[in-house]
Design a protein around this motif. Structure first.
Motif, PDB file in Angstrom:
ATOM      1  N   MET A 129     -35.445  45.651  35.379  1.00 57.54           N
ATOM      2  CA  MET A 129     -34.370  44.752  35.360  1.00 57.54           C
ATOM      3  C   MET A 129     -34.013  43.901  34.144  1.00 57.54           C
ATOM      4  O   MET A 129     -33.734  42.990  33.937  1.00 57.54           O
ATOM      5  CB  MET A 129     -34.435  43.570  36.553  1.00 57.54           C
ATOM      6  CG  MET A 129     -34.509  44.018  38.010  1.00 57.54           C
ATOM      7  SD  MET A 129     -34.480  42.876  39.241  1.00 57.54           S
ATOM      8  CE  MET A 129     -36.123  41.906  38.732  1.00 57.54           C
ATOM      9  N   SER A 130     -34.541  44.810  33.068  1.00 59.72           N
ATOM     10  CA  SER A 130     -34.519  44.322  31.462  1.00 59.72           C
ATOM     11  C   SER A 130     -33.139  44.835  31.085  1.00 59.72           C
ATOM     12  O   SER A 130     -33.151  44.387  29.838  1.00 59.72           O
ATOM     13  CB  SER A 130     -35.695  44.737  30.818  1.00 59.72           C
ATOM     14  OG  SER A 130     -35.976  46.105  30.736  1.00 59.72           O
ATOM     15  N   ALA A 171     -29.998  45.625  34.411  1.00 59.27           N
ATOM     16  CA  ALA A 171     -30.150  44.410  34.154  1.00 59.27           C
ATOM     17  C   ALA A 171     -30.228  43.291  35.207  1.00 59.27           C
ATOM     18  O   ALA A 171     -30.730  41.930  34.924  1.00 59.27           O
ATOM     19  CB  ALA A 171     -28.790  43.985  33.485  1.00 59.27           C
ATOM     20  N   GLY A 172     -30.227  43.726  36.421  1.00 59.49           N
ATOM     21  CA  GLY A 172     -30.435  43.101  37.792  1.00 59.49           C
ATOM     22  C   GLY A 172     -30.999  43.504  38.783  1.00 59.49           C
ATOM     23  O   GLY A 172     -31.279  45.009  38.604  1.00 59.49           O
ATOM     24  N   PRO A 173     -31.167  43.117  39.993  1.00 62.62           N
ATOM     25  CA  PRO A 173     -31.746  43.879  41.156  1.00 62.62           C
ATOM     26  C   PRO A 173     -31.006  44.985  41.544  1.00 62.62           C
ATOM     27  O   PRO A 173     -29.540  44.800  41.455  1.00 62.62           O
ATOM     28  CB  PRO A 173     -31.690  42.711  42.307  1.00 62.62           C
ATOM     29  CG  PRO A 173     -31.659  41.177  41.488  1.00 62.62           C
ATOM     30  CD  PRO A 173     -31.063  41.668  40.129  1.00 62.62           C
ATOM     31  N   VAL A 237     -26.352  48.393  42.426  1.00 63.34           N
ATOM     32  CA  VAL A 237     -26.663  47.089  42.338  1.00 63.34           C
ATOM     33  C   VAL A 237     -26.508  46.212  43.821  1.00 63.34           C
ATOM     34  O   VAL A 237     -25.671  46.576  44.631  1.00 63.34           O
ATOM     35  CB  VAL A 237     -25.705  46.513  41.277  1.00 63.34           C
ATOM     36  CG1 VAL A 237     -25.806  44.832  40.834  1.00 63.34           C
ATOM     37  CG2 VAL A 237     -25.574  47.052  39.861  1.00 63.34           C
ATOM     38  N   SER A 238     -27.441  45.410  43.929  1.00 61.51           N
ATOM     39  CA  SER A 238     -27.655  44.650  45.080  1.00 61.51           C
ATOM     40  C   SER A 238     -26.446  43.695  45.398  1.00 61.51           C
ATOM     41  O   SER A 238     -25.860  43.448  44.223  1.00 61.51           O
ATOM     42  CB  SER A 238     -28.720  43.848  45.156  1.00 61.51           C
ATOM     43  OG  SER A 238     -30.268  44.403  44.713  1.00 61.51           O
ATOM     44  N   SER A 240     -25.695  40.857  45.720  1.00 63.13           N
ATOM     45  CA  SER A 240     -25.495  39.409  45.224  1.00 63.13           C
ATOM     46  C   SER A 240     -25.419  39.511  43.844  1.00 63.13           C
ATOM     47  O   SER A 240     -24.919  38.502  43.299  1.00 63.13           O
ATOM     48  CB  SER A 240     -27.106  38.843  45.515  1.00 63.13           C
ATOM     49  OG  SER A 240     -28.173  39.580  44.959  1.00 63.13           O
ATOM     50  N   ASP A 241     -25.427  40.560  43.208  1.00 60.21           N
ATOM     51  CA  ASP A 241     -25.055  40.989  41.665  1.00 60.21           C
ATOM     52  C   ASP A 241     -23.829  41.450  41.511  1.00 60.21           C
ATOM     53  O   ASP A 241     -23.558  41.940  40.412  1.00 60.21           O
ATOM     54  CB  ASP A 241     -26.539  41.507  41.070  1.00 60.21           C
ATOM     55  CG  ASP A 241     -27.689  40.752  41.236  1.00 60.21           C
ATOM     56  OD1 ASP A 241     -27.779  39.593  40.608  1.00 60.21           O
ATOM     57  OD2 ASP A 241     -28.622  41.340  41.802  1.00 60.21           O
TER      58      ASP A 241
END
Length: 242
Positions: A129-130, A171-173, A237-238, A240-241
């Protein structure tokens, strides 16, 4: 658990334990594990000999759960064939650092539940997730249980610990799931020092919701122990994101 299913390395290890008694003492040479559906709740393992030859024996294992088949494994066990040509060209272990100088990319309480059973140190590569533009990671790993033996079952149980290398590109879950795991074991007696194994996972492709990655594993002395590949489903992407 790994999301809504059992951690894939544990599923593979359970399959090996169910199939190994049918191998009649032959060491494991290769395995194909298909992660078909969630593995959870009450499960049973059904093992059977598929074919037996002079040196090798094929063993199939199905993991059956409340919603049907959760995983299917095919193992090839084989005795050594003396007198054949020896050719050793497995990947060499990259340059490594002292383990005690490295950071844990998954501190206790962070990451999937199953990760709390392992010690992990990041040697190189971008963490999950970087939002990196590379998907090549190197990790040191060992069982949190210091009584874990250096055998093939323990090797399978730890070999799938690193997150999908493609996770570093996000960049995220994101929702991901291993679909299969193809394994070649390069030694009859896997051994290492102080329980530590070094793994390198590299995503070679990420396209159309699937990632193909190459995986190599060495012991603490730099000896190649296992080569494998995985196909990973990328669901996006999850929620929530989004």
């Amino acid at each position: 658990m790994q999301g809504r299913t059992t951690y894939g390395g544990l599923t593979a290890a359970l399959c090996h334990e169910a199939g190994r008694p049918l191998a009649q003492g032959r060491p494991l040479r290769s395995a194909q594990i298909a992660f078909i559906g969630p593995v959870g709740g009450q499960i049973s393992l059904d093992a059977a000999v598929l074919r037996e030859g002079k040196n090798t024996i094929f063993v199939g294992v199905d993991v059956l759960g409340e919603k049907g088949i959760g995983a299917r494994a095919t193992f090839v066990f084989g005795t050594a064939r003396p007198g054949t040509i020896t050719h050793l060209a497995a990947p060499k272990q990259p340059e490594i650092s002292p383990i005690d100088t490295l950071e844990d990319p998954f501190p206790r309480g962070i990451g999937p539940a199953f990760m709390q059973n392992f010690d992990v140190k990041l040697e190189f590569g971008p963490p999950p997730m970087s939002g990196a533009d590379a998907a090549d990671i190197g990790l040191w790993m060992r069982h949190g249980d210091r009584e874990a033996k250096d055998d093939v079952t323990a090797l399978l149980a730890i070999g799938d610990v690193p997150p999908p290398a493609a996770f570093s590109l996000f960049a995220g879950p994101a929702r991901m799931s291993s679909m299969n795991w193809s394994v070649d074991v390069l030694t009859d007696t896997p051994q290492t020092e102080d329980g530590w194994w070094f793994a390198r996972h590299k995503a070679e492709t990420l396209k159309d919701g699937y990632s193909s990655q190459a995986m190599s594993l060495w012991n603490a002395n730099g000896d190649p122990i296992m080569l494998s590949r995985q196909t990973i489903a990328i669901f996006g992407v999850s929620p929530s994101d989004q």
